[in-house]
Structure formats: C-alpha cells, structure tokens
Scaffold this active site. Structure first.
Site, PDB file in Angstrom:
ATOM      1  N   LYS A 257       0.908  -1.362  -0.253  1.00  0.00           N
ATOM      2  CA  LYS A 257       0.106   0.025  -0.586  1.00  0.00           C
ATOM      3  C   LYS A 257       0.875   1.190  -0.088  1.00  0.00           C
ATOM      4  O   LYS A 257       1.842   0.752   0.667  1.00  0.00           O
ATOM      5  CB  LYS A 257      -1.010   0.016   1.152  1.00  0.00           C
ATOM      6  CG  LYS A 257      -2.067   1.136   1.013  1.00  0.00           C
ATOM      7  CD  LYS A 257      -2.826   0.851   2.736  1.00  0.00           C
ATOM      8  CE  LYS A 257      -3.618   2.461   2.849  1.00  0.00           C
ATOM      9  NZ  LYS A 257      -4.545   2.155   3.868  1.00  0.00           N
TER      10      LYS A 257
ATOM     11  N   GLU B  91     -10.052  11.255  12.399  1.00  0.00           N
ATOM     12  CA  GLU B  91      -9.324   9.644  13.009  1.00  0.00           C
ATOM     13  C   GLU B  91      -8.458   9.901  13.948  1.00  0.00           C
ATOM     14  O   GLU B  91      -7.732  10.749  13.844  1.00  0.00           O
ATOM     15  CB  GLU B  91      -8.615   9.225  11.997  1.00  0.00           C
ATOM     16  CG  GLU B  91      -7.711   8.432  12.149  1.00  0.00           C
ATOM     17  CD  GLU B  91      -7.402   7.385  10.719  1.00  0.00           C
ATOM     18  OE1 GLU B  91      -6.500   6.611  11.121  1.00  0.00           O
ATOM     19  OE2 GLU B  91      -6.906   8.240   9.577  1.00  0.00           O
TER      20      GLU B  91
END
Length: 413
Positions: A152, A211
């Site tokens: 990723k 977050e």
C-alpha cells in the site's frame, strides 16, 4: 450548561461554546474532540524540535521532563500541546501554553454556518499536481506494488487557494466545529523558525480530522484507525447503499485489515489486554464514510505516556502505506510537494501521561491570504486512478464546505 475551570490559571469559568467564541490573536491552539474542548493561550515553554537524524522516540522523555519542570508544587499537571509533522519537511511544534482552558464537547443543536462572504471570483486555484498528474502517480504506485514488496502507498494532492485578503480564521474554525462534531477540529498557530517557536509566524494549521490515532486515560488506551472510504451523497437511501457496498468491498476491506493488523501488532506488546473487533463498522463525517475499527486496551506500564504511544504508531499504513520504509520512499518520489504537517499528528499530553492525538487530515495550512488544502487516498492492488482521484476530491469537501467554496470541487475533480 456545563462550565469548566481553566487547567492552570484562575480565570473565569467558561463553557465549550465560550471557548470557541474566545478565539483571538492570543490563541496558540484550539482542539475540539467528541469528548472535550481545549483552548490554549500564549506559550510558556517550548519543547525543542529534534535535529535532523535524531530519533523522535526521544521526544516523550524530553516532554515528560519539561512537564515536570512546568508543574508547580501542589498544582495541576501541566499540559503539552501541538503538532508533529509527517516527516522532516517541517519542525515538531510542541509547547506548554501560558493558559489552557478545558470544557466538554460542543453541544449538539441547530447547525450554524457562518457566511464567509467569499465568491468564486475572489479565489485563485492551483492544483498540485493537476488531476492528470495525480492519476499518473497512482499508476506509478500500482506498478511498484505489482513489482515489489509494497502492499500500500498513500498518495496525496493539494489545492492552493489565493485570496485578495487574509482569511478570517474565526469563522472558518466555527464552521469546521459545527459541521464536524464527532471528529477532531484543530487550529494551531505555527512557529517562526528563526525564533525557536517563541513567537508565531503567519502560518496556521487548521482542519477537522475524523481519525483518532491514540487516546490514553489512566491505564486505558483507545485507537480508531480508518481505512477504506466512500463519499456521501446527501441522500439517506443512497448513503445506506454506499455504506453496504463499502463494507462488502474486497479492496477496501483488504486496505482496512492491513492498517488494523499493523496497529494491533504495535499495541499488543504494550497492553495486558487488547480488544480488537472482528469486523469494521462505518464511521460517517459530513462528506465521507470510512471503514472504522476501534481498538481498546489496558497498558502494562503506567510510564508509557500518550505521546510515546502516538510516536510508536505514527505513521500508520492509513496515511503512509506498508511496509512503511518503502511507502515513504514512494511518497517522496511521486508526490511533487512536501506534506509538512499533513498526515502528521496533533494533540496533547499532560504530566500524568494522559493525552489524545488525532491524525492531521482534512486540513490546510494558511499563510495570510493563501491556503493550501490536502487530501490523500490509499493505493493497493485493485485501485484505479480514476476512483482514487475522486476520493481525494470528496475529501477536500470538508474544508471547501467550511470556506463556502464547495463549488470548487467541480474544478478539482
């Protein structure tokens, strides 16, 4: 109406909305979370930023030493507040305020939107990179993922907005707070490099992150990583369908599991107990929905402070990639700008080790009449350049909506 006392000064009691209204030229930091609201005024002491090459892991020890010196006999623990950048493109900015006020969360109620008075003709827009360039970067990252150990890479882009006059940050902050009550809204005036943080520059970091990187209260810790996203439509039925599609998406579930597994591996040795839900849920913001997993644990060692935990986790694969070293290299190779505080962390730690750190996303950095916004997307096998570009465009909506310039999404897409 709930009232509070300042943490380290004898000023009058205030509630959360009063703290928001109290923002002024002396404000060094504002930080609103789902649980509380903090307003810092002035700077009493600054934690020196580590020089290039010195591990950031030294910061927690230095921070606790500074807090011990700043806490007088019989007084409440001092608080260190500020931001840590993504990499060495900006300086660590952590300080003990002259005064810090704490209240509960901003109360729910009728949404108030303060008109910015901005019009399309007043704003010049530059995209870095241009959409075509961003998609080329995504294809390059996908090629690296296919031919290396990378799983990723998070790639970002920016919108640079220029205005005829300096922005009024008070109304921008107010709009962000009222439209993001379940997130982490922050405003931090950044230091002048030549003055070692003792005097602010004209740069300000402002945003509304969904977050939570880490929270510590006593021996209890909580992390809430987000990975895997879809834009909200504004229609309830459509959003229900999109949420179910997101939960069922193989690509997004793989991206999410990678982040949760990495954070779990880092927290497990530090915790005597760690609860990890077996599957994610949906967390919604004003503009996005995310796959969300909330991890909760009990620390083994009381000396492990919130800042130490934050630096152990940061940067997670949610904002960098995996493995982190290869993802760092890909980001610096592909992205045509320095992230600075974007995808860093912002928050606080006190002398008892408690604290709260959010990931610095859905944000911008302003320099008087200029504002640079940032947004990123996670690239994994199965990603497409067009969808990742659309995801970054949707993430810009948080800041553009607060500016009253949501129409610029049509240009940025």
């Amino acid at each position: 109406m709930s009232t509070i006392s300042p943490l380290n000064c004898p000023n009058p009691l205030m509630d959360a909305r009063q703290l928001l209204d109290a923002y002024n030229d002396q404000t060094s930091c504002f930080f609103a979370t789902p649980a509380q609201t903090l307003l810092a005024q002035g700077i009493r002491a600054v934690l020196p930023s580590p020089q290039r090459g010195i591990p950031r892991q030294e910061l927690p020890r230095q921070a606790m030493d500074l807090l011990a010196k700043q806490t007088g006999s019989g007084s409440l623990p001092a608080t260190l507040i500020g931001a840590i950048p993504f990499d060495d493109s900006a300086a660590v900015h952590l300080f003990v305020p002259e005064q810090i006020y704490q209240a509960g969360p901003i109360e729910k109620g009728r949404t108030v939107f303060k008109s910015t008075g901005l019009s399309p003709n007043q704003c010049a827009l530059q995209m870095v990179p241009e959409p075509a360039g961003y998609m080329q970067g995504v294809d390059k990252a996908l090629n690296q993922i296919q031919h290396s150990e990378l799983q990723k890479v998070v790639l970002s882009r920016s919108l640079e907005l220029s205005f005829p006059e300096s922005l009024d940050l008070s109304w921008l902050l107010t709009n962000l707070v009222h439209h993001n009550r379940y997130g982490y809204t922050y405003l931090l005036h950044l230091p002048s490099p030549s003055l070692l943080g003792l005097e602010r520059s004209c740069k300000t970091l402002i945003g509304a992150s969904p977050e939570l990187l880490i929270r510590r209260r006593g021996m209890q810790v909580e992390a809430n990583p987000l990975a895997g996203s879809a834009p909200r439509s504004g229609d309830l039925a459509t959003d229900r369908l999109r949420a179910q599609e997101l939960l069922n998406s193989d690509k997004d579930r793989r991206e999410h599991v990678l982040v949760v597994d990495t954070i779990s591996e880092m927290l497990r040795p530090l915790c005597s107990e760690l609860d990890i839900p077996s599957s994610p849920c949906i967390l919604q913001t004003d503009s996005m929905m995310h796959l969300s997993t909330c991890l909760r644990g009990t620390l083994r060692d009381a000396s492990c402070c919130a800042l130490s935990l934050a630096l152990e986790l940061h940067p997670t694969p949610a904002v960098c990639g995996y493995p982190s070293q290869g993802a760092y290299a890909a980001i610096h190779e592909i992205e045509p700008f320095a992230r600075r505080y974007f995808t860093g962390i912002v928050g606080w730690v006190n002398g008892q080790g408690d604290g709260e750190w959010a990931v610095t996303i859905r944000c911008g950095e302003t320099d008087g009449s200029c504002l640079r916004l940032y947004a990123g997307a996670g690239i994994v096998a199965g990603s497409t350049a067009e969808k990742e570009l659309a995801e970054t465009s949707a993430k810009f909506r948080t800041m553009l909506k607060a500016l009253g310039l949501e129409h610029l999404l049509e240009v940025a897409a």
